[in-house]
Design a protein around this motif. Structure first.
Motif, PDB file in Angstrom:
ATOM      1  N   ASP A  12      28.025 -28.871   5.031  1.00  0.00           N
ATOM      2  CA  ASP A  12      26.676 -28.674   5.971  1.00  0.00           C
ATOM      3  C   ASP A  12      25.923 -27.545   5.867  1.00  0.00           C
ATOM      4  OD1 ASP A  12      27.512 -31.559   6.982  1.00  0.00           O
ATOM      5  OD2 ASP A  12      28.268 -30.555   8.887  1.00  0.00           O
ATOM      6  N   SER A  16      30.259 -23.641   8.600  1.00  0.00           N
ATOM      7  CA  SER A  16      28.794 -24.409   8.736  1.00  0.00           C
ATOM      8  C   SER A  16      27.837 -23.080   9.035  1.00  0.00           C
ATOM      9  CB  SER A  16      28.835 -25.287   9.859  1.00  0.00           C
ATOM     10  OG  SER A  16      29.344 -25.000  11.120  1.00  0.00           O
ATOM     11  N   ASP A  47      18.782 -29.265 -10.127  1.00  0.00           N
ATOM     12  CA  ASP A  47      19.739 -29.390  -9.392  1.00  0.00           C
ATOM     13  C   ASP A  47      21.212 -28.579  -9.838  1.00  0.00           C
ATOM     14  OD1 ASP A  47      21.795 -29.864  -7.491  1.00  0.00           O
ATOM     15  OD2 ASP A  47      21.655 -32.000  -7.379  1.00  0.00           O
ATOM     16  N   SER A  91      22.644 -26.019   4.607  1.00  0.00           N
ATOM     17  CA  SER A  91      21.242 -26.677   4.229  1.00  0.00           C
ATOM     18  C   SER A  91      20.314 -25.334   4.652  1.00  0.00           C
ATOM     19  CB  SER A  91      20.551 -27.725   5.225  1.00  0.00           C
ATOM     20  OG  SER A  91      21.522 -28.723   4.809  1.00  0.00           O
ATOM     21  N   THR A  98      16.495 -23.067   2.879  1.00  0.00           N
ATOM     22  CA  THR A  98      15.557 -23.087   1.799  1.00  0.00           C
ATOM     23  C   THR A  98      15.023 -21.353   1.658  1.00  0.00           C
ATOM     24  OG1 THR A  98      13.631 -23.395   3.123  1.00  0.00           O
ATOM     25  CG2 THR A  98      14.397 -25.269   1.980  1.00  0.00           C
ATOM     26  N   GLY A 140      26.236 -32.574  -1.791  1.00  0.00           N
ATOM     27  CA  GLY A 140      25.061 -31.890  -1.596  1.00  0.00           C
ATOM     28  C   GLY A 140      24.106 -31.453  -2.996  1.00  0.00           C
ATOM     29  N   SER A 141      23.184 -30.910  -2.603  1.00  0.00           N
ATOM     30  CA  SER A 141      22.384 -30.391  -3.852  1.00  0.00           C
ATOM     31  C   SER A 141      22.032 -28.932  -3.440  1.00  0.00           C
ATOM     32  CB  SER A 141      21.205 -31.401  -3.690  1.00  0.00           C
ATOM     33  OG  SER A 141      20.236 -31.059  -2.884  1.00  0.00           O
ATOM     34  N   GLU A 159      16.296 -24.823  -2.676  1.00  0.00           N
ATOM     35  CA  GLU A 159      16.411 -25.624  -1.764  1.00  0.00           C
ATOM     36  C   GLU A 159      17.771 -26.290  -1.502  1.00  0.00           C
ATOM     37  OE1 GLU A 159      12.839 -28.349  -1.087  1.00  0.00           O
ATOM     38  OE2 GLU A 159      12.171 -27.308  -3.044  1.00  0.00           O
ATOM     39  N   ILE A 160      18.469 -26.041  -0.594  1.00  0.00           N
ATOM     40  CA  ILE A 160      19.997 -26.261  -0.551  1.00  0.00           C
ATOM     41  C   ILE A 160      19.964 -27.513   0.641  1.00  0.00           C
ATOM     42  CG2 ILE A 160      22.418 -25.410   0.164  1.00  0.00           C
ATOM     43  CD1 ILE A 160      21.688 -23.070  -1.299  1.00  0.00           C
ATOM     44  N   GLN A 161      20.728 -28.574   0.323  1.00  0.00           N
ATOM     45  CA  GLN A 161      20.712 -29.707   1.456  1.00  0.00           C
ATOM     46  C   GLN A 161      22.387 -30.355   1.190  1.00  0.00           C
ATOM     47  OE1 GLN A 161      18.520 -30.914   3.272  1.00  0.00           O
ATOM     48  NE2 GLN A 161      16.832 -29.402   2.629  1.00  0.00           N
ATOM     49  N   GLY A 162      22.828 -30.154   2.417  1.00  0.00           N
ATOM     50  CA  GLY A 162      24.285 -30.765   2.772  1.00  0.00           C
ATOM     51  C   GLY A 162      25.277 -30.288   1.786  1.00  0.00           C
ATOM     52  N   LEU A 163      25.092 -28.835   1.369  1.00  0.00           N
ATOM     53  CA  LEU A 163      26.148 -28.464   0.620  1.00  0.00           C
ATOM     54  C   LEU A 163      27.633 -28.304   1.225  1.00  0.00           C
ATOM     55  CD1 LEU A 163      26.697 -26.967  -2.088  1.00  0.00           C
ATOM     56  CD2 LEU A 163      26.322 -24.693  -0.977  1.00  0.00           C
TER      57      LEU A 163
END
Length: 237
Positions: free
Chosen positions: A28, A229, A78, A30, A32, A65-66, A6-10
């Motif tokens: 940005d 992006s 993470d 994001s 899964t 991000g994560s 799960e990648i968010q805001g990388l």
């Protein structure tokens, strides 16, 4: 469906301190990845595709991000904030990476490089030798090359050795950075067949490809990265 990644805001920026410049490589990002799924990434050269993979593998440390990976060893972790010991362990036993470029320890023969990959995955030495030889034959690396240092190999031979080293582990998560870049059509078919086999056995994958035909029937989702992006270009039903 359970998610393995799960990648968010990388985001990743590079700072050129001598020039006082900041280069934004990706932002940005994001998405899964389902367990056993395959995400393909396309886009122009320099758009940030490889940066995304390297942030997952942690050869690059994301700026923001994560990247949450559901590991067997540590549970949900993470990868941006994980310590080096955890990252090294995961690279050995759970996460594989195939690059266009061969990185190998000095004075390591081609066969030993693949054996080392199997040993890292937890196989006994005897099992590792058998699996290494099977994989080298599968990728049609001549036995005359097995006991040679790979710095003399052609680009295609080095890439096939990279594939053998990564795939002998049958990792839980496999990252592919242009895995067919310098391969002939027959070898590309071998790669595709093995990727489909690994996927059927439960390996989850994220891959960068320029060869769109190669991706057909392989990827579940395709993302296009443009100017750093992400946009989902299509979902394969």
């Amino acid at each position: 469906m359970e998610q393995i990644l799960e990648i968010q805001g990388l985001a990743k920026q590079f700072f050129l301190h001598e020039q006082g410049r900041e280069i934004k490589s990706c932002k940005d990002i994001s998405f899964t990845l389902a367990k056993g799924g395959f995400i393909g990434i396309v886009g122009t050269s320099g758009a940030g595709k490889s940066t995304v993979l390297r942030c997952i593998y942690r050869t690059y440390l994301a700026t923001q991000g994560s990247v949450v990976y559901d590991s067997l060893s540590y549970g949900k972790l993470d990868l941006v904030t994980a310590d080096e010991r955890q990252i090294i362990h995961l690279r050995k036993v759970e996460i594989g990476y195939v690059s266009q470029f061969l990185t190998i320890m000095p004075r390591t023969t081609a066969k030993q490089h693949v054996i080392d990959g199997a040993l890292d995955a937890g196989f006994s030495y005897e099992e590792s030798v058998v699996k290494a030889e099977e994989m080298l034959r599968y990728f049609r690396l001549s036995e005359t090359l097995w006991d040679i240092y790979p710095n003399t190999f052609s680009g295609g031979e080095k890439l096939r050795l990279n594939l053998a080293h990564a795939m002998v582990k049958a990792p839980r998560l496999l990252l592919l950075d242009e895995p067919t870049a310098s391969l002939d059509n027959n070898t590309k078919l071998l790669v595709k067949e093995l990727l489909m086999k690994l996927k059927k056995e439960g390996t989850s994958m994220v891959g960068i490809f320029h060869d769109l035909e190669f991706m057909e029937g392989l990827c579940d989702q395709v993302y296009n990265i443009s100017q750093g992006s992400f946009q989902k270009s299509r979902e394969v039903s």
